[in-house]
Design an enzyme around this catalytic site. Structure first.
Site, PDB file in Angstrom:
ATOM      1  N   ARG A   1     -10.661   4.315 -56.924  1.00  0.00           N
ATOM      2  CA  ARG A   1     -11.463   3.179 -57.413  1.00  0.00           C
ATOM      3  C   ARG A   1     -10.659   2.248 -58.314  1.00  0.00           C
ATOM      4  O   ARG A   1     -11.036   1.092 -58.502  1.00  0.00           O
ATOM      5  CB  ARG A   1     -12.685   3.694 -58.173  1.00  0.00           C
ATOM      6  CG  ARG A   1     -13.762   4.253 -57.253  1.00  0.00           C
ATOM      7  CD  ARG A   1     -15.050   4.494 -58.034  1.00  0.00           C
ATOM      8  NE  ARG A   1     -16.203   4.599 -57.169  1.00  0.00           N
ATOM      9  CZ  ARG A   1     -16.615   5.723 -56.586  1.00  0.00           C
ATOM     10  NH1 ARG A   1     -15.955   6.831 -56.799  1.00  0.00           N
ATOM     11  NH2 ARG A   1     -17.665   5.726 -55.800  1.00  0.00           N
TER      12      ARG A   1
ATOM     13  N   ASP B   1     -12.618  15.604 -61.122  1.00  0.00           N
ATOM     14  CA  ASP B   1     -14.033  15.704 -60.756  1.00  0.00           C
ATOM     15  C   ASP B   1     -14.522  17.105 -61.158  1.00  0.00           C
ATOM     16  O   ASP B   1     -14.799  17.950 -60.304  1.00  0.00           O
ATOM     17  CB  ASP B   1     -14.197  15.448 -59.257  1.00  0.00           C
ATOM     18  CG  ASP B   1     -13.782  14.037 -58.894  1.00  0.00           C
ATOM     19  OD1 ASP B   1     -14.598  13.127 -59.063  1.00  0.00           O
ATOM     20  OD2 ASP B   1     -12.627  13.838 -58.475  1.00  0.00           O
TER      21      ASP B   1
ATOM     22  N   LEU C   1      -5.172   7.058 -50.865  1.00  0.00           N
ATOM     23  CA  LEU C   1      -4.458   8.137 -51.558  1.00  0.00           C
ATOM     24  C   LEU C   1      -3.567   7.622 -52.692  1.00  0.00           C
ATOM     25  O   LEU C   1      -2.999   6.533 -52.601  1.00  0.00           O
ATOM     26  CB  LEU C   1      -3.598   8.923 -50.559  1.00  0.00           C
ATOM     27  CG  LEU C   1      -4.365   9.595 -49.410  1.00  0.00           C
ATOM     28  CD1 LEU C   1      -3.388  10.352 -48.493  1.00  0.00           C
ATOM     29  CD2 LEU C   1      -5.447  10.541 -49.906  1.00  0.00           C
TER      30      LEU C   1
ATOM     31  N   MET D   1      -5.855   8.671 -62.578  1.00  0.00           N
ATOM     32  CA  MET D   1      -5.693   8.002 -61.283  1.00  0.00           C
ATOM     33  C   MET D   1      -6.948   8.191 -60.457  1.00  0.00           C
ATOM     34  O   MET D   1      -7.568   9.253 -60.469  1.00  0.00           O
ATOM     35  CB  MET D   1      -4.497   8.570 -60.540  1.00  0.00           C
ATOM     36  CG  MET D   1      -3.221   8.175 -61.206  1.00  0.00           C
ATOM     37  SD  MET D   1      -1.818   8.499 -60.136  1.00  0.00           S
ATOM     38  CE  MET D   1      -0.513   7.963 -61.225  1.00  0.00           C
ATOM     39  N   SER D   2      -7.316   7.125 -59.740  1.00  0.00           N
ATOM     40  CA  SER D   2      -8.524   7.160 -58.922  1.00  0.00           C
ATOM     41  C   SER D   2      -8.405   6.089 -57.846  1.00  0.00           C
ATOM     42  O   SER D   2      -7.840   5.014 -58.097  1.00  0.00           O
ATOM     43  CB  SER D   2      -9.746   6.866 -59.798  1.00  0.00           C
ATOM     44  OG  SER D   2     -10.854   6.552 -59.001  1.00  0.00           O
TER      45      SER D   2
ATOM     46  N   GLY E   1      -2.505  11.476 -57.561  1.00  0.00           N
ATOM     47  CA  GLY E   1      -3.415  12.592 -57.842  1.00  0.00           C
ATOM     48  C   GLY E   1      -3.639  13.411 -56.578  1.00  0.00           C
ATOM     49  O   GLY E   1      -3.484  14.642 -56.571  1.00  0.00           O
ATOM     50  N   HIS E   2      -3.981  12.709 -55.486  1.00  0.00           N
ATOM     51  CA  HIS E   2      -4.171  13.395 -54.201  1.00  0.00           C
ATOM     52  C   HIS E   2      -2.879  14.114 -53.788  1.00  0.00           C
ATOM     53  O   HIS E   2      -2.897  15.236 -53.290  1.00  0.00           O
ATOM     54  CB  HIS E   2      -4.509  12.393 -53.099  1.00  0.00           C
ATOM     55  CG  HIS E   2      -5.803  11.660 -53.287  1.00  0.00           C
ATOM     56  ND1 HIS E   2      -5.867  10.298 -53.483  1.00  0.00           N
ATOM     57  CD2 HIS E   2      -7.086  12.099 -53.293  1.00  0.00           C
ATOM     58  CE1 HIS E   2      -7.131   9.929 -53.596  1.00  0.00           C
ATOM     59  NE2 HIS E   2      -7.896  10.992 -53.492  1.00  0.00           N
TER      60      HIS E   2
ATOM     61  N   GLN F   1      -9.293  18.508 -61.120  1.00  0.00           N
ATOM     62  CA  GLN F   1     -10.078  18.663 -62.350  1.00  0.00           C
ATOM     63  C   GLN F   1     -10.730  17.346 -62.750  1.00  0.00           C
ATOM     64  O   GLN F   1     -11.720  17.317 -63.460  1.00  0.00           O
ATOM     65  CB  GLN F   1      -9.162  19.155 -63.468  1.00  0.00           C
ATOM     66  CG  GLN F   1      -9.916  19.491 -64.746  1.00  0.00           C
ATOM     67  CD  GLN F   1      -9.061  19.337 -65.977  1.00  0.00           C
ATOM     68  OE1 GLN F   1      -7.959  19.898 -66.024  1.00  0.00           O
ATOM     69  NE2 GLN F   1      -9.516  18.591 -66.966  1.00  0.00           N
TER      70      GLN F   1
HETATM   71  P1  AMP Z   1     -11.442  11.618 -53.650  1.00  0.00           P
HETATM   72  O1  AMP Z   1     -10.600  11.051 -52.558  1.00  0.00           O
HETATM   73  O2  AMP Z   1     -11.616  10.675 -54.821  1.00  0.00           O
HETATM   74  O3  AMP Z   1     -12.749  12.195 -53.151  1.00  0.00           O
HETATM   75  O4  AMP Z   1     -10.616  12.831 -54.252  1.00  0.00           O
HETATM   76  C1  AMP Z   1     -10.161  13.878 -53.440  1.00  0.00           C
HETATM   77  C2  AMP Z   1      -9.665  14.987 -54.316  1.00  0.00           C
HETATM   78  O5  AMP Z   1      -8.608  14.528 -55.141  1.00  0.00           O
HETATM   79  C3  AMP Z   1     -10.771  15.531 -55.262  1.00  0.00           C
HETATM   80  O6  AMP Z   1     -10.667  16.927 -55.345  1.00  0.00           O
HETATM   81  C4  AMP Z   1     -10.416  14.868 -56.567  1.00  0.00           C
HETATM   82  O7  AMP Z   1     -10.863  15.593 -57.702  1.00  0.00           O
HETATM   83  C5  AMP Z   1      -8.890  14.826 -56.497  1.00  0.00           C
HETATM   84  N1  AMP Z   1      -8.384  13.803 -57.394  1.00  0.00           N
HETATM   85  C6  AMP Z   1      -8.774  12.511 -57.476  1.00  0.00           C
HETATM   86  N2  AMP Z   1      -8.126  11.876 -58.457  1.00  0.00           N
HETATM   87  C7  AMP Z   1      -7.291  12.801 -59.024  1.00  0.00           C
HETATM   88  C8  AMP Z   1      -6.345  12.756 -60.100  1.00  0.00           C
HETATM   89  N3  AMP Z   1      -6.129  11.650 -60.811  1.00  0.00           N
HETATM   90  N4  AMP Z   1      -5.672  13.886 -60.394  1.00  0.00           N
HETATM   91  C9  AMP Z   1      -5.885  15.036 -59.680  1.00  0.00           C
HETATM   92  N5  AMP Z   1      -6.757  15.126 -58.657  1.00  0.00           N
HETATM   93  C10 AMP Z   1      -7.453  14.021 -58.337  1.00  0.00           C
END
Ligand code: AMP
Length: 284
Positions: A189, A152, A33, A186-187, A36-37, A150
């Site tokens: 990854r 994704d 996490l 943010m990611s 963003g999350h 957004q």
């Molecule tokens: P993930 O854990 O990467 O599958 O992401 C889970 C949720 O968080 C998905 O709906 C993503 O689009 C959202 N998410 C991931 N990175 C961001 C970010 N930088 N800003 C806003 N939401 C994000």
């Protein structure tokens, strides 16, 4: 915070909350996490009585086994962050819980054109896996609202279609992308990038923003797109996979765009062998 690994016990807990007329928000994630999350979580907390954050690295949505193996996982730290933000419920099931038959390919979902472009094209089977895990989560949690980033953008369209076609009663809420100071989205990854890699990766945002600005200033879409591609090519260590201007309602590409289109600029590229995606909305 209540922690559940088991579907039945989570459902038992949620049924009791429902009896007390409490609304439920769902934030589906794959963990590792970041802010963003946490922004999704924060919005859900504002809009619902109970917020459920799910953490599950869904093997069915990975079209590349190496990517799945290398996907960052840190459940202890995630738990710490969720506790700190006063999340009500963490649901972190095992593979056995989510796929009791052990069959990741038992059911396939199709999303038509959405699967033929951008993420759909370059990650075959990805959206089927996303659709299946979200269908499971929507059934289990039966949330009033579900929160997606957004970041994704194409996934948001897939979720919208899934909810509409399968009559899920949850409402889709899309939250704007949270970025580092240098613009990098943010990611999870990003944890696999070096500091230099993070600086380099910020060029993705700069390139799509350049295209956004050009279009808003009246430049032709294809000319603007080519300018973005060329800008990114100035960084030889970035390997572009796609760079497209699309209508975000149905992901038709630039050539089909009309003045009424809701335009987004989308990019996928590799930096230090890590695949990153980003997008910006034009005229908004
Ligand atoms: P993930 O854990 O990467 O599958 O992401 C889970 C949720 O968080 C998905 O709906 C993503 O689009 C959202 N998410 C991931 N990175 C961001 C970010 N930088 N800003 C806003 N939401 C994000």
């Amino acid at each position: 915070m209540q922690i559940f690994k088991n579907i039945k016990s989570l459902q038992y807990f949620l049924a009791e909350e429902r009896q007390k007329k409490r609304s439920v928000g769902l934030v589906p994630t794959m963990g590792a996490l970041h802010e963003g999350h946490l922004k999704l979580l924060n919005q859900s907390q504002k809009e619902n009585d109970i917020t459920v954050c799910s953490i599950y690295v869904n093997p069915a949505q990975f079209n590349n086994t190496d990517d799945l193996k290398k996907y960052p996982r840190d459940l202890d730290h995630d738990q710490f962050l969720l506790e700190k933000q006063a999340c009500d419920v963490l649901f972190s099931p095992s593979d056995k819980e989510m796929y009791p038959e052990g069959n990741l390919n038992g059911i396939k979902l199709g999303f038509g054109k959405l699967e033929q472009v951008l993420e759909g094209k370059f990650r075959p089977g990805h959206f089927s896996g996303v659709g299946i895990i979200l269908s499971k989560l929507f059934h289990i949690v039966n949330s009033d609202k579900a929160y997606f980033g957004q970041k994704d953008l194409q996934q948001c369209s897939v979720v919208r279609k899934l909810i509409e076609e399968l009559f899920f009663s949850t409402q889709l809420v899309i939250v704007p992308t949270v970025r580092e100071n240098n613009g990098l989205a943010m990611s999870s990854r990003n944890t696999r990038l070096s500091e230099k890699g993070k600086d380099l990766a910020a060029n993705l945002y700069h390139a799509i923003t350049k295209v956004k600005n050009l279009i808003e200033e009246g430049e032709k879409i294809e000319v603007a797109r080519q300018a973005g591609i060329s800008t990114l090519k100035e960084q030889p260590k970035i390997r572009q996979e796609y760079f497209e201007v699309i209508d975000k309602r149905d992901f038709t590409t630039a050539a089909d765009i009309t003045p009424k289109s809701e335009i987004a600029v989308c990019v996928a590229a590799f930096v230090e062998e890590v695949r990153l995606i980003d997008n910006v909305l034009v005229f908004s």
